[in-house]
Design a protein around this motif. Structure first.
Motif, PDB file in Angstrom:
ATOM      1  N   SER A  53       0.885  -1.097   0.078  1.00 23.16           N
ATOM      2  CA  SER A  53       0.158   0.014  -0.020  1.00 23.16           C
ATOM      3  C   SER A  53       0.856   1.324   0.221  1.00 23.16           C
ATOM      4  N   THR A  54       1.846   1.326   0.829  1.00 25.38           N
ATOM      5  CA  THR A  54       3.036   2.387   1.019  1.00 25.38           C
ATOM      6  C   THR A  54       3.651   2.720  -0.551  1.00 25.38           C
ATOM      7  N   ALA A  55       4.048   1.567  -1.181  1.00 24.22           N
ATOM      8  CA  ALA A  55       4.504   1.728  -2.592  1.00 24.22           C
ATOM      9  C   ALA A  55       3.445   2.322  -3.455  1.00 24.22           C
ATOM     10  N   MET A  56       2.353   1.837  -3.402  1.00 22.09           N
ATOM     11  CA  MET A  56       1.221   2.280  -4.453  1.00 22.09           C
ATOM     12  C   MET A  56       1.003   3.683  -4.238  1.00 22.09           C
ATOM     13  N   VAL A  57       0.976   4.079  -3.153  1.00 24.39           N
ATOM     14  CA  VAL A  57       0.535   5.461  -2.759  1.00 24.39           C
ATOM     15  C   VAL A  57       1.671   6.358  -3.093  1.00 24.39           C
ATOM     16  N   ALA A  58       2.889   5.834  -2.823  1.00 22.53           N
ATOM     17  CA  ALA A  58       4.186   6.660  -3.364  1.00 22.53           C
ATOM     18  C   ALA A  58       4.144   6.624  -4.644  1.00 22.53           C
ATOM     19  N   ALA A  59       3.694   5.615  -5.440  1.00 19.70           N
ATOM     20  CA  ALA A  59       3.906   5.786  -7.012  1.00 19.70           C
ATOM     21  C   ALA A  59       2.815   6.428  -7.778  1.00 19.70           C
ATOM     22  N   VAL A  60       1.573   6.179  -7.229  1.00 20.48           N
ATOM     23  CA  VAL A  60       0.466   6.784  -7.812  1.00 20.48           C
ATOM     24  C   VAL A  60      -0.218   7.977  -7.126  1.00 20.48           C
ATOM     25  N   GLY A  69     -10.321   3.228 -14.199  1.00 24.61           N
ATOM     26  CA  GLY A  69      -9.453   1.943 -13.381  1.00 24.61           C
ATOM     27  C   GLY A  69      -8.879   1.006 -14.305  1.00 24.61           C
ATOM     28  N   ARG A  70      -9.365   0.744 -15.456  1.00 22.42           N
ATOM     29  CA  ARG A  70      -8.596  -0.062 -16.396  1.00 22.42           C
ATOM     30  C   ARG A  70      -7.316   0.627 -16.950  1.00 22.42           C
ATOM     31  N   ASP A  71      -7.134   1.800 -17.062  1.00 25.98           N
ATOM     32  CA  ASP A  71      -5.812   2.448 -17.345  1.00 25.98           C
ATOM     33  C   ASP A  71      -4.820   2.050 -16.363  1.00 25.98           C
ATOM     34  N   PHE A  72      -5.321   2.280 -14.888  1.00 22.97           N
ATOM     35  CA  PHE A  72      -4.527   1.866 -13.822  1.00 22.97           C
ATOM     36  C   PHE A  72      -4.081   0.304 -13.752  1.00 22.97           C
ATOM     37  N   ALA A  73      -4.831  -0.456 -14.065  1.00 22.44           N
ATOM     38  CA  ALA A  73      -4.817  -1.912 -14.181  1.00 22.44           C
ATOM     39  C   ALA A  73      -3.787  -2.227 -15.369  1.00 22.44           C
ATOM     40  N   ALA A  74      -3.979  -1.327 -16.395  1.00 24.79           N
ATOM     41  CA  ALA A  74      -2.718  -1.702 -17.541  1.00 24.79           C
ATOM     42  C   ALA A  74      -1.401  -0.994 -16.973  1.00 24.79           C
ATOM     43  N   TRP A  75      -1.383   0.030 -16.302  1.00 29.06           N
ATOM     44  CA  TRP A  75      -0.205   0.626 -15.796  1.00 29.06           C
ATOM     45  C   TRP A  75       0.486  -0.299 -14.775  1.00 29.06           C
ATOM     46  N   VAL A  76      -0.402  -0.940 -13.971  1.00 27.25           N
ATOM     47  CA  VAL A  76       0.201  -2.036 -13.126  1.00 27.25           C
ATOM     48  C   VAL A  76       0.731  -3.294 -13.770  1.00 27.25           C
ATOM     49  N   LEU A  78      -2.011  -5.709 -15.077  1.00 29.53           N
ATOM     50  CA  LEU A  78      -2.973  -6.634 -14.731  1.00 29.53           C
ATOM     51  C   LEU A  78      -3.605  -6.990 -16.057  1.00 29.53           C
ATOM     52  N   VAL A  79      -3.837  -6.012 -16.787  1.00 29.32           N
ATOM     53  CA  VAL A  79      -4.470  -6.191 -18.188  1.00 29.32           C
ATOM     54  C   VAL A  79      -3.623  -5.728 -19.026  1.00 29.32           C
ATOM     55  N   PRO A  80      -3.836  -5.990 -20.524  1.00 28.44           N
ATOM     56  CA  PRO A  80      -3.037  -5.340 -21.708  1.00 28.44           C
ATOM     57  C   PRO A  80      -3.238  -4.132 -21.797  1.00 28.44           C
ATOM     58  N   ARG A  81      -2.342  -3.460 -22.600  1.00 23.82           N
ATOM     59  CA  ARG A  81      -2.481  -1.864 -22.443  1.00 23.82           C
ATOM     60  C   ARG A  81      -3.650  -1.588 -23.306  1.00 23.82           C
ATOM     61  N   GLN A  82      -4.034  -0.343 -23.183  1.00 19.20           N
ATOM     62  CA  GLN A  82      -5.168   0.069 -24.015  1.00 19.20           C
ATOM     63  C   GLN A  82      -4.945   0.631 -25.274  1.00 19.20           C
TER      64      GLN A  82
END
Length: 82
Positions: A53-60, A69-76, A78-82
């Motif tokens: 959680s600390t790493a995610m808040v620091a990065a995002v 939310g899908r853009d975030f999931a692609a950045w992480v 979890l899903v293919p790029r948009q």
């Protein structure tokens, strides 16, 4: 023979320093995640703890940089790029 002993000593010292660093990092992330509301919200998700959680808040931050939310999931990743 001397090289082996030097290498072994250096590896031991490196291991001790790494463990100390990780211990400090772990304690600090516990403190930050307990104080930061966004971290506390993320930790309600199963599998998300203080370090993640600390790493995610620091990065995002609060996620303003993502339109959906899908853009975030692609950045992480979890899903293919948009």
């Amino acid at each position: 023979m001397f090289d082996f002993h030097c290498r072994h000593t250096l590896e031991s010292v490196t291991y001790i320093i790494a463990r100390l660093f990780l211990t400090i990092l772990d304690e600090r992330s516990d403190e930050v995640s307990a104080q930061e509301a966004n971290c506390r919200n993320l930790m309600t998700i199963p599998g998300i703890g203080p370090i993640t959680s600390t790493a995610m808040v620091a990065a995002v931050g609060v996620g303003d940089g993502f339109d959906r939310g899908r853009d975030f999931a692609a950045w992480v990743g979890l899903v293919p790029r948009q």
